[in-house]
Scaffold this active site. Structure first.
Site, PDB file in Angstrom:
ATOM      1  N   HIS A  74       0.849  -1.195   0.000  1.00  0.00           N
ATOM      2  CA  HIS A  74       0.000   0.000   0.000  1.00  0.00           C
ATOM      3  C   HIS A  74       0.881   1.240   0.000  1.00  0.00           C
ATOM      4  O   HIS A  74       1.877   1.295   0.726  1.00  0.00           O
ATOM      5  CB  HIS A  74      -0.886  -0.012   1.252  1.00  0.00           C
ATOM      6  CG  HIS A  74      -1.676   1.235   1.451  1.00  0.00           C
ATOM      7  ND1 HIS A  74      -1.417   2.140   2.468  1.00  0.00           N
ATOM      8  CD2 HIS A  74      -2.730   1.743   0.771  1.00  0.00           C
ATOM      9  CE1 HIS A  74      -2.281   3.134   2.399  1.00  0.00           C
ATOM     10  NE2 HIS A  74      -3.088   2.928   1.385  1.00  0.00           N
ATOM     11  N   ASN A  75       0.534   2.230  -0.834  1.00  0.00           N
ATOM     12  CA  ASN A  75       1.322   3.472  -0.914  1.00  0.00           C
ATOM     13  C   ASN A  75       2.815   3.157  -0.893  1.00  0.00           C
ATOM     14  O   ASN A  75       3.567   3.641  -0.031  1.00  0.00           O
ATOM     15  CB  ASN A  75       0.958   4.405   0.245  1.00  0.00           C
ATOM     16  CG  ASN A  75      -0.418   5.032   0.055  1.00  0.00           C
ATOM     17  OD1 ASN A  75      -1.049   4.892  -0.988  1.00  0.00           O
ATOM     18  ND2 ASN A  75      -0.896   5.736   1.065  1.00  0.00           N
ATOM     19  N   GLU A 104       1.633   0.084  -5.423  1.00  0.00           N
ATOM     20  CA  GLU A 104       0.694   1.194  -5.595  1.00  0.00           C
ATOM     21  C   GLU A 104       1.452   2.468  -5.952  1.00  0.00           C
ATOM     22  O   GLU A 104       2.490   2.779  -5.354  1.00  0.00           O
ATOM     23  CB  GLU A 104      -0.130   1.418  -4.325  1.00  0.00           C
ATOM     24  CG  GLU A 104      -1.217   2.459  -4.532  1.00  0.00           C
ATOM     25  CD  GLU A 104      -2.131   2.612  -3.337  1.00  0.00           C
ATOM     26  OE1 GLU A 104      -3.272   3.077  -3.528  1.00  0.00           O
ATOM     27  OE2 GLU A 104      -1.716   2.285  -2.210  1.00  0.00           O
ATOM     28  N   ASP A 106       0.543   6.536  -6.531  1.00  0.00           N
ATOM     29  CA  ASP A 106      -0.390   7.667  -6.519  1.00  0.00           C
ATOM     30  C   ASP A 106       0.138   8.740  -7.469  1.00  0.00           C
ATOM     31  O   ASP A 106       1.211   9.314  -7.218  1.00  0.00           O
ATOM     32  CB  ASP A 106      -0.509   8.246  -5.115  1.00  0.00           C
ATOM     33  CG  ASP A 106      -1.382   7.396  -4.219  1.00  0.00           C
ATOM     34  OD1 ASP A 106      -1.667   6.254  -4.605  1.00  0.00           O
ATOM     35  OD2 ASP A 106      -1.769   7.865  -3.131  1.00  0.00           O
ATOM     36  N   HIS A 119       1.581  11.329  -1.768  1.00  0.00           N
ATOM     37  CA  HIS A 119       0.282  11.151  -1.126  1.00  0.00           C
ATOM     38  C   HIS A 119      -0.434  12.486  -1.175  1.00  0.00           C
ATOM     39  O   HIS A 119      -0.126  13.388  -0.396  1.00  0.00           O
ATOM     40  CB  HIS A 119       0.470  10.671   0.316  1.00  0.00           C
ATOM     41  CG  HIS A 119      -0.754  10.025   0.874  1.00  0.00           C
ATOM     42  ND1 HIS A 119      -0.949   9.830   2.221  1.00  0.00           N
ATOM     43  CD2 HIS A 119      -1.853   9.509   0.264  1.00  0.00           C
ATOM     44  CE1 HIS A 119      -2.109   9.226   2.415  1.00  0.00           C
ATOM     45  NE2 HIS A 119      -2.668   9.031   1.245  1.00  0.00           N
ATOM     46  N   GLU A 153      -3.268   4.907  -8.599  1.00  0.00           N
ATOM     47  CA  GLU A 153      -4.313   5.783  -8.076  1.00  0.00           C
ATOM     48  C   GLU A 153      -4.144   7.091  -8.841  1.00  0.00           C
ATOM     49  O   GLU A 153      -3.296   7.920  -8.529  1.00  0.00           O
ATOM     50  CB  GLU A 153      -4.149   5.990  -6.568  1.00  0.00           C
ATOM     51  CG  GLU A 153      -5.335   6.714  -5.957  1.00  0.00           C
ATOM     52  CD  GLU A 153      -5.314   6.713  -4.442  1.00  0.00           C
ATOM     53  OE1 GLU A 153      -5.428   7.815  -3.879  1.00  0.00           O
ATOM     54  OE2 GLU A 153      -5.174   5.632  -3.848  1.00  0.00           O
TER      55      GLU A 153
END
Length: 538
Positions: A74-75, A104, A106, A119, A153
């Site tokens: 995640h992230n 991931e 973003d 983020h 994302e």
């Protein structure tokens, strides 16, 4: 070698062991082994708890992607907290080196038409998208040759989405999967069929057939706008509209009757307009992101190449209230579970509860040590640390009746007995003042969750001796992990962590075995270890 349960043991194998580990030449020539030679053998990798037949890819890798647990982060760009910490390429590099197969990214608009990774709406630092992709390209297949999924994302404008598409194509070349494979136009391919491939996971316009019709055409400047339903966050107490979750065609009559008695929060949605570049959209093949609404809706409308992302809070409610429907959903569709937004400190949830219902991509913050990452690392020791572990048959069978909360009586449980004999140079062995104890924990379905603790050995971290026996009855060993934790007893501030080791129950050797210990950060504490005897029957 009867005590070690070594099958097919012969004199020639015994001679090889003597030649390899016996230090005294005269004893070696007599085809015997001294105590020192025996000690060296017991300290070797051949006597580790983890069975070395599982340290390579041994599972059938020709099943569809939905049939595997997939190591996921995640992230991935963050190496600290979610609000202020730095973004760093090391997040991607370290995750890939550990065998992570779903990363991931973003993506946001940057200056000079260069997309950036960070983020959004926080004070985390920024990386250029192209440098992230270059780092992934360099390290993608060092630990595993099986496919890497880039979960985007995407918050970029259409023009910068085109830059992302160009960067992906230019960097990965033929490794980037931008078309359906032969024989996989209407079903998901296997990890074997996708070896050394990069898959893009993102929103997508239209169907795979329409994508193939545009193959080779210039898509620059082509933008599609569509409306997507965005969930409106509700209070955890369930305020807002409530009614039973639709049950669809997954359940028998008794299950439907039971489900009708439950009341769960139904998400509220609002319309949101999204613009997507056709150039980026057409790079999404087998991992299209589709908003999860309900199991009933997915059963009726979701396509084979569409996957869902579900937040941990919603996923946890579904595992408790509709576990069997969840399992039937993950049998058909790739499902990713991610940490809730309130985990600003990058803490993690326990991934076991989501593996229990077959969720393929249980995404954790790899930068945060602790129990969840110990379970993650232990889970993916299996199948050669390839990042793909075949799910048990009962999580793949379309006629499954498995429910992790209601284990069948005749399921053939495993009785595991562990004799904890001693410890070897446990930290902090330099002062030998630790009051050492060991906790043995089982993680699996709820009925298998248990722990047992040894007595405390005072003022001895160098060679504590327990000679205690522990027995566990494990109902679903196919999902179970065992974790050994060495601690220093603390009377005021609580116990101090000294080291741990986690592995799947079914990957354990029997007999006299050495348990290597690792630090909170996952670093080897060699020669620190535990010496145990393992026996199990089923």
């Amino acid at each position: 070698m009867q005590e070690q349960y070594t099958l097919g043991f012969s004199k020639s194998i015994a001679s090889e062991i003597i030649q390899k580990y016996e230090p005294i030449e005269e004893v070696k020539q007599a085809h015997q082994m001294s105590f020192e030679g025996f000690r060296r053998y017991m300290d070797s990798s051949e006597c580790l708890l983890f069975d070395n037949k599982y340290d390579h890819v041994y599972q059938d890798m020709t099943h569809p992607l939905t049939d595997y647990f997939i190591s996921s982060s995640h992230n991935t760009y963050l190496i600290s907290d979610q609000l202020w910490g730095p973004s760093d390429l090391w997040g991607y590099i370290s995750a890939l080196v550990k065998g992570c197969r779903c990363l991931e990214i973003d993506c946001w608009d940057g200056s000079q038409n260069e997309p950036i990774v960070y983020h959004g709406y926080t004070f985390t630092s920024k990386l250029l998208f192209k440098t992230v992709i270059q780092a992934i390209h360099k390290y993608a297949f060092i630990a595993s040759e099986y496919p890497v999924v880039l979960s985007l994302e995407n918050h970029c404008s259409p023009s910068q989405q085109e830059v992302m598409a160009d960067t992906l194509l230019a960097t990965f070349g033929d490794a980037l999967l931008s078309y359906t494979l032969d024989n996989f136009s209407d079903r998901l391919p296997s990890p074997e069929a996708l070896k050394f491939k990069i898959l893009v996971r993102n929103k997508k316009i239209g169907t795979l057939h329409e994508t193939l019709e545009r193959k080779g055409s210039d898509k620059h400047g082509q933008v599609e706008e569509f409306e997507e339903e965005e969930e409106i966050e509700q209070e955890e107490d369930g305020s807002g509209a409530q009614e039973p979750e639709p049950v669809g065609d997954f359940q028998d009559d008794s299950a439907k009757e039971e489900q009708s008695k439950r009341v769960v929060r139904i998400p509220l949605f609002r319309k949101k307009k999204i613009k997507i570049s056709m150039a980026l959209s057409d790079l999404v093949i087998y991992t299209k992101v589709e908003k999860f609404k309900s199991f009933h809706h997915s059963n009726l409308y979701q396509q084979f190449n569409e996957s869902n992302s579900i937040g941990e809070s919603q996923a946890r409610k579904l595992t408790k209230l509709a576990a069997r429907e969840f399992i039937l959903h993950t049998r058909k569709f790739i499902t990713r579970v991610y940490p809730k937004a309130t985990r600003a400190d990058s803490s993690n949830f326990n991934p076991q509860e989501f593996w229990n219902v077959g969720c393929q991509m249980v995404a954790l913050n790899f930068q945060t040590p602790g129990l969840p990452m110990d379970l993650q690392n232990g889970k993916f020791l299996d199948n050669g640390c390839s990042g793909y572990v075949l799910k048990p048959r009962f999580l793949r069978d379309k006629k499954t009746k498995f429910n992790p909360h209601k284990v069948l009586i005749d399921n053939n449980p495993l009785t595991l007995t562990i004799r904890l004999i001693s410890g070897i140079q446990l930290p902090p062995s330099y002062q030998n003042k630790a009051d050492t104890l060991v906790i043995i924990e089982i993680f699996g379905v709820p009925n298998d969750q248990m722990k047992q603790q040894s007595r405390v050995i005072k003022n001895n971290a160098f060679n504590p001796r327990w000679n205690e026996t522990f027995t566990f009855v494990i109902q679903v060993p196919e999902l179970a992990l065992v974790r050994f934790v060495a601690e220093n007893q603390g009377l005021i501030a609580g116990n101090e962590f000294l080291g741990q080791y986690t592995l799947p129950v079914l990957c354990m050797n029997r007999g006299y075995r050495r348990v290597p210990l690792f630090s909170k950060m996952g670093e080897s504490l060699e020669p620190a270890s535990l010496f145990i005897y393992v026996w199990y029957i089923r």
